[in-house]
Design an enzyme around this catalytic site. Structure first.
Site, PDB file in Angstrom:
ATOM      1  N   SER A 247       0.919  -0.926   0.073  1.00 43.36           N
ATOM      2  CA  SER A 247       0.056   0.111  -0.041  1.00 43.36           C
ATOM      3  C   SER A 247       0.575   1.001   0.070  1.00 43.36           C
ATOM      4  O   SER A 247       1.834   1.388  -1.206  1.00 43.36           O
ATOM      5  CB  SER A 247      -1.186  -0.026   0.949  1.00 43.36           C
ATOM      6  OG  SER A 247      -1.755   0.865   1.272  1.00 43.36           O
TER       7      SER A 247
ATOM      8  N   ASP B 217     -10.323  -5.556  -3.600  1.00 43.39           N
ATOM      9  CA  ASP B 217      -9.215  -4.162  -3.068  1.00 43.39           C
ATOM     10  C   ASP B 217     -10.246  -3.190  -2.786  1.00 43.39           C
ATOM     11  O   ASP B 217     -10.220  -2.729  -4.125  1.00 43.39           O
ATOM     12  CB  ASP B 217      -7.710  -4.413  -3.256  1.00 43.39           C
ATOM     13  CG  ASP B 217      -7.057  -3.291  -2.591  1.00 43.39           C
ATOM     14  OD1 ASP B 217      -7.993  -1.804  -1.615  1.00 43.39           O
ATOM     15  OD2 ASP B 217      -5.925  -4.037  -2.204  1.00 43.39           O
TER      16      ASP B 217
ATOM     17  N   HIS C   2      -7.260  -6.258   0.635  1.00 45.34           N
ATOM     18  CA  HIS C   2      -6.195  -5.431   0.951  1.00 45.34           C
ATOM     19  C   HIS C   2      -5.560  -6.018   1.987  1.00 45.34           C
ATOM     20  O   HIS C   2      -4.329  -5.248   2.491  1.00 45.34           O
ATOM     21  CB  HIS C   2      -6.360  -3.757   1.307  1.00 45.34           C
ATOM     22  CG  HIS C   2      -5.839  -2.962   1.100  1.00 45.34           C
ATOM     23  ND1 HIS C   2      -4.761  -2.385  -0.243  1.00 45.34           N
ATOM     24  CD2 HIS C   2      -5.034  -1.469   1.846  1.00 45.34           C
ATOM     25  CE1 HIS C   2      -4.151  -1.359   0.258  1.00 45.34           C
ATOM     26  NE2 HIS C   2      -3.821  -1.177   0.873  1.00 45.34           N
TER      27      HIS C   2
END
Length: 297
Positions: free
Chosen positions: A169, A247, A275
């Protein structure tokens, strides 16, 4: 043989403390190697910083290469160690991992703790230039200069010439940016669900405004989609990107579709994954193999 490892780890942390005052917080045996957490006073952030290390069993007898893992928003040095399920594969392939924190902490700069996606736990792996943050929020310098120096001094079993970088991320964004700015210093790059086009999404815009100010030209330097688009096709480095199709942040924040289409960039879309670390733990073996092949090449 475990006693020897622990004795070595203790001796190393004592040696380290004589040079850079690296404090041992905890250590645990894991898959024949050692997980340890450390604290030191950082020059780059002017705060104490924590980091975690996994040394595989091979480190008892030889120098091993190392992967730097950069975590995502709200995380610290523990998330990957607790949740990724990586130790088995690191031990199998003879690779160490270093997990830094995601920001300086304990500063109480006005605004640094108001939102989970900015400030504490959200340093974005860049060096701030705005008045409020430039003294402490220097995560780029910390990760690229200071941390490797501290780690390699404290752990002579880690080979300073064989490093690679990955992350998740915000950390995936950090890994790509750091690699693009320091390609000769890392042997491989991968990312899980990275923020690919930060200048065009809310997380990136908020962070860049806060850390870099209003000048969008400065923002562009830390935007992989823009940086890679500006390169000649043969100057695009190889990278492995894993992304889940379920996600929540895929369209709003991550946008892997903005990366240039290139044979060097492998974007693996994984049906139904989100995620979380459930996703990361599913594909971490593939990433460790990918790194190990290049680190041992």
């Amino acid at each position: 043989d475990m006693r020897a490892v622990l004795t070595l780890a203790r001796r190393l942390s004592t040696q380290a403390s004589s040079r850079t005052s690296v404090e041992l917080v905890s250590q645990n045996k894991c898959f024949g190697g050692v997980v340890s957490r450390h604290k030191h006073l950082s020059e780059a952030t002017r705060t104490p910083m924590g980091f975690a290390v996994y040394l595989p069993p091979q480190a008892k007898t030889t120098q091993v290469p190392v992967i730097y893992w950069l975590s995502g928003l709200t995380c610290d040095d523990t998330n990957f160690m607790f949740k990724a399920g990586a130790h088995r594969f690191l031990a199998e392939h003879g690779v160490a991992v270093v997990c830094p924190d995601t920001s300086p902490r304990g500063l109480s700069i006005p605004g640094d703790s108001d939102h989970w996606d900015f400030g504490v736990g959200a340093g974005f792996y860049i060096d701030a230039t705005t008045e409020k943050f430039k003294l402490n929020y220097n995560m780029y310098t910390y990760i690229t200069q200071e941390l490797p120096r501290v780690v390699e001094e404290a752990f002579p079993q880690i080979d300073p010439h064989r490093r690679s970088i990955t992350g998740h991320s915000m950390g995936g964004l950090g890994a790509i940016n750091i690699y693009l700015h320091n390609q000769s210093r890392y042997k491989a790059l991968s990312a899980f669900a990275p923020i690919c086009n930060p200048t065009a999404v809310p997380w990136g815009q908020k962070a860049f405004e806060g850390y870099l100010g209003p000048d969008k030209a400065k923002w562009a330097e830390w935007d992989p989609a823009l940086q890679l688009a500006a390169r000649a096709p043969d100057a695009i480095p190889e990278m492995l990107i894993s992304q889940g199709t379920s996600d929540n942040f895929l369209q709003s924040q991550l946008r892997p579709d903005t990366l240039p289409k290139s044979a060097a960039i492998w974007v693996d879309m994984h049906e139904g994954y989100d995620h979380s670390y459930y996703f990361i733990s599913t594909f971490i073996e593939q990433h460790i193999k990918y790194h190990a092949e290049r680190l041992y090449a």
